[in-house]
Design a protein around this motif. Structure first.
Motif, mmCIF file in Angstrom:
data_model
loop_
_atom_site.group_PDB
_atom_site.id
_atom_site.type_symbol
_atom_site.label_atom_id
_atom_site.label_comp_id
_atom_site.label_asym_id
_atom_site.label_seq_id
_atom_site.Cartn_x
_atom_site.Cartn_y
_atom_site.Cartn_z
ATOM 1 N N LYS A 295 -6.932 2.652 0.256
ATOM 2 C CA LYS A 295 -5.548 2.222 0.046
ATOM 3 C C LYS A 295 -5.200 2.261 -1.444
ATOM 4 C CE LYS A 295 -5.475 -0.916 4.027
ATOM 5 N NZ LYS A 295 -5.327 -2.332 4.473
ATOM 6 N N GLU A 296 -3.911 2.254 -1.744
ATOM 7 C CA GLU A 296 -3.457 2.118 -3.128
ATOM 8 C C GLU A 296 -2.447 0.979 -3.155
ATOM 9 O OE1 GLU A 296 -1.736 4.670 -6.930
ATOM 10 O OE2 GLU A 296 -1.724 5.583 -4.936
ATOM 11 N N ILE A 297 -2.948 -0.206 -3.487
ATOM 12 C CA ILE A 297 -2.148 -1.420 -3.426
ATOM 13 C C ILE A 297 -1.475 -1.658 -4.769
ATOM 14 C CG2 ILE A 297 -2.155 -3.883 -2.908
ATOM 15 C CD1 ILE A 297 -3.111 -2.227 -0.568
ATOM 16 N N ARG B 243 0.261 4.214 0.004
ATOM 17 C CA ARG B 243 -0.187 5.317 0.882
ATOM 18 C C ARG B 243 0.554 5.287 2.225
ATOM 19 N NH1 ARG B 243 -5.596 6.448 -1.181
ATOM 20 N NH2 ARG B 243 -5.166 6.820 -3.400
ATOM 21 N N GLU B 244 1.123 4.121 2.566
ATOM 22 C CA GLU B 244 1.890 4.022 3.812
ATOM 23 C C GLU B 244 3.135 4.911 3.789
ATOM 24 O OE1 GLU B 244 2.823 0.036 4.991
ATOM 25 O OE2 GLU B 244 0.802 -0.712 4.566
ATOM 26 N N ARG C 171 -11.899 -3.646 -2.530
ATOM 27 C CA ARG C 171 -11.419 -3.364 -1.175
ATOM 28 C C ARG C 171 -10.560 -2.100 -1.143
ATOM 29 N NH1 ARG C 171 -9.382 -9.345 0.719
ATOM 30 N NH2 ARG C 171 -11.360 -10.131 1.538
ATOM 31 N N GLN C 172 -9.726 -1.983 -2.171
ATOM 32 C CA GLN C 172 -8.850 -0.819 -2.266
ATOM 33 C C GLN C 172 -9.681 0.462 -2.334
ATOM 34 O OE1 GLN C 172 -5.036 -0.677 -4.767
ATOM 35 N NE2 GLN C 172 -6.551 0.081 -6.179
ATOM 36 N N SER D 77 -11.333 1.116 1.079
ATOM 37 C CA SER D 77 -10.418 1.395 2.194
ATOM 38 C C SER D 77 -9.578 2.645 1.996
ATOM 39 C CB SER D 77 -9.483 0.198 2.404
ATOM 40 O OG SER D 77 -8.603 0.064 1.291
ATOM 41 N N ASN E 262 0.860 -1.189 0.000
ATOM 42 C CA ASN E 262 0.000 0.000 0.000
ATOM 43 C C ASN E 262 0.895 1.236 0.000
ATOM 44 O OD1 ASN E 262 -1.912 2.009 0.385
ATOM 45 N ND2 ASN E 262 -2.197 1.561 2.552
ATOM 46 N N ARG F 252 -9.860 -7.354 -4.792
ATOM 47 C CA ARG F 252 -8.788 -6.470 -4.317
ATOM 48 C C ARG F 252 -9.062 -5.013 -4.688
ATOM 49 N NH1 ARG F 252 -3.447 -9.526 -6.537
ATOM 50 N NH2 ARG F 252 -3.729 -11.469 -5.403
#
Length: 569
Positions: free
Chosen positions: A201-203, A146-147, A195-196, A199, A144, A192
């Motif tokens: 997130k950018e996986i 974004r972390e 969910r991304q 959430s 992710n 996926r």
């Protein structure tokens, strides 16, 4: 006269690709201070743009999956595949690569890298002595980005669609219309993506997962990274490279390197003058998918100090398809409109297509190593002048069942036909005429190839004879998952050019990553790794992720040797 320095570090690393953050982390573990300087505003180099794979024989991750490997087996495999004898492929360099690889993986795992074994991604020549049909390749777990917080936008990454999948998943995904495994993989990807979205997130997988995780570790360890900082000069004092002059925050900064300078700048794929001078012709920087920073000036600076080079005519070839006058087809640009040529290292493996030259002759195993396909295209061009461009000729089932470029199975974009990028005809005779392919040559080749499809044995180039070929084929097609006949119209054809993802020649280095002169002596204080160097596997690509693994391994070695640790394995 001694230089006046604005900053001082033990190790200065030029470029932020594969081996750079690995080297900086190792230097820190050894009590040294390392600085990474990157001329672009993005961190990660060519590795960030890549499919994101390491090829590391005898690594601890594959061993945890019960795969038997050893130094001796890997050495045997390199002996059977790396036939080029050059200064970069000597026994000492090969030993350093093979002995240090597992140590490097163990070191990065302890630092927080999340590896996954790409089980089933066979060595490219798994049928040779020492070859591993389950493969020796690793990928990073999906990440992710974004972390990374404010650094997320500063990560070097492929500019195509952001897909939350790793490279080893795509062969299965390509079969979404053909197999239950393909349908399941497409469903997993859809979940996926949902969910991304939910959430925030950018996986990402691939190179962004490798370099995203490496950057996260580097930031956690507070390693200094200067972006938008090009090197203007390698400073030499008393015959030793003692630092660099960089342009940082709009001013010239002199940075001392007490232990050495490590060059990890990539190659010269985007330097038209160097391509013209060193690479086989015809050649164009417009055909490449290399990192935008692949412009070669630091290689030239090292050469000006007397550094030897080798294999400058080689690249990590991945063929690309273009329209008339080498125009880009619809879909081969980024969201910002920048060129993003298609890469065809997976779809060429699938049935119901062949690649021929302008005489209508096949010249390679279309499902084999993509580097070798490019080499064979250039070899045929040198022999006949009729292989650049070549043509991929497709049966209608190729378009019905599989992706091509950005087109999903069953799609033939209208613009591709209207622009002349993809040529469509009801018969092979008509297709040959429209493409300028020798008619009799094409018909003879197709007749012979269709016989191979029936028998399951490609007597000319062995397509489908290796585990590597078959793991990218269509298991619903028998007796050979890579062979499908060319007989059901309409037929399609596309022009193919020798694209690349980076050059594969450069500075000659020894087993400690020290840059060498023509006479074999070292340039004191100067190290190099990655695509800035002549590769340890020479003119061969033995397995997925060889170039990235070598960049990491020799970066790891350079950090140790520059710190005074000469017993590395």
């Amino acid at each position: 006269m001694m230089s006046q320095w604005d900053e001082s570090f033990d190790l200065v690393i030029v470029g932020s690709g594969g081996g750079s953050m690995c080297a900086a982390l190792k230097a820190k573990e050894l009590g040294k201070r390392a600085l990474i300087v990157e001329k672009l505003d993005k961190v990660g180099g060519s590795t960030g743009y890549s499919g994101g794979v390491w090829w590391v024989p005898n690594n601890p991750v594959m061993k945890r999956h019960g795969v038997d490997d050893s130094y001796e087996k890997a050495q045997q495999y390199l002996q059977s595949t790396v036939t080029y004898e050059g200064p970069s492929t000597n026994p000492q360099r090969r030993e350093a690569f093979l002995r240090t690889g597992p140590l490097m993986v163990d070191f990065l795992e302890r630092a927080g890298m999340a590896f996954e074994y790409a089980d089933g991604w066979a060595d490219y020549y798994d049928d040779r002595p020492g070859g591993q049909p389950r493969g020796r390749s690793l990928v990073a777990k999906l990440f992710n980005v974004r972390e990374l917080g404010e650094w997320a936008g500063r990560l070097s990454r492929y500019q195509g669609p952001a897909i939350p999948a790793n490279s080893n998943e795509f062969p299965t995904l390509f079969l979404m219309k053909r197999t239950w495994a393909g349908k399941l993989k497409a469903m997993q990807l859809g979940i996926r993506m949902l969910r991304q979205k939910l959430s925030g997130k950018e996986i990402l997988g691939g190179g962004a997962a490798i370099q995203g995780r490496m950057l996260q570790i580097a930031l956690r360890e507070k390693l200094p990274i200067w972006t938008s900082t090009p090197v203007e000069e390698l400073v030499v004092e008393d015959g030793r490279v003692s630092g660099v002059v960089v342009r940082h925050n709009g001013r010239q900064v002199r940075v001392q390197a007490l232990d050495g300078v490590l060059i990890n700048t990539g190659g010269f794929s985007r330097n038209a003058e160097m391509r013209k001078r060193y690479q086989p012709q015809p050649s164009s920087a417009q055909w490449t998918n290399a990192n935008p920073g692949d412009t070669g000036e630091v290689i030239q600076a090292a050469m000006a100090l007397g550094a030897a080079v080798d294999c400058m005519d080689e690249a990590w070839w991945v063929v690309t398809s273009l329209g008339p006058n080498e125009t880009l087809p619809e879909g081969a640009r980024t969201a910002k409109g920048e060129p993003l040529p298609f890469m065809h290292h997976l779809d060429l493996s699938l049935p119901y297509s062949i690649m021929v030259d302008q005489d209508g002759q096949r010249f390679c195993d279309e499902a084999g190593s993509y580097m070798e396909i490019g080499q064979r295209m250039y070899r045929r061009q040198a022999e006949t002048g009729k292989a650049v461009p070549s043509w991929v000729v497709m049966d209608s089932r190729q378009r019905k069942y599989y992706p091509w470029g950005t087109a999903m199975p069953g799609q033939v974009p209208k613009q591709w036909l209207e622009s002349g990028y993809m040529i469509k005809a009801d018969s092979l005779e008509q297709l040959a005429s429209m493409c300028g392919i020798d008619r009799a040559g094409l018909l003879d080749t197709v007749e012979r190839f269709n016989g191979f499809c029936t028998s399951g044995v490609d007597q000319d180039f062995g397509r489908g004879s290796r585990a590597f070929d078959r793991c990218h084929g269509d298991p619903t097609v028998s007796p050979n998952p890579n062979l499908g006949s060319i007989e059901e119209g309409p037929f399609y054809a596309v022009r193919m050019y020798p694209g690349d993802v980076g050059t594969a020649g450069g500075l000659v280095t020894d087993e400690y990553a020290r840059v060498l002169r023509e006479d074999g002596s070292c340039i004191p204080g100067l190290y190099a790794t990655g695509n800035a160097t002549a590769g340890v596997t020479g003119r061969c690509y033995p397995g997925a992720g060889t170039s990235i693994a070598a960049s990491f391994i020799f970066g790891y070695i350079a950090a140790q040797h520059s710190a005074g640790h000469h017993k590395i394995w």
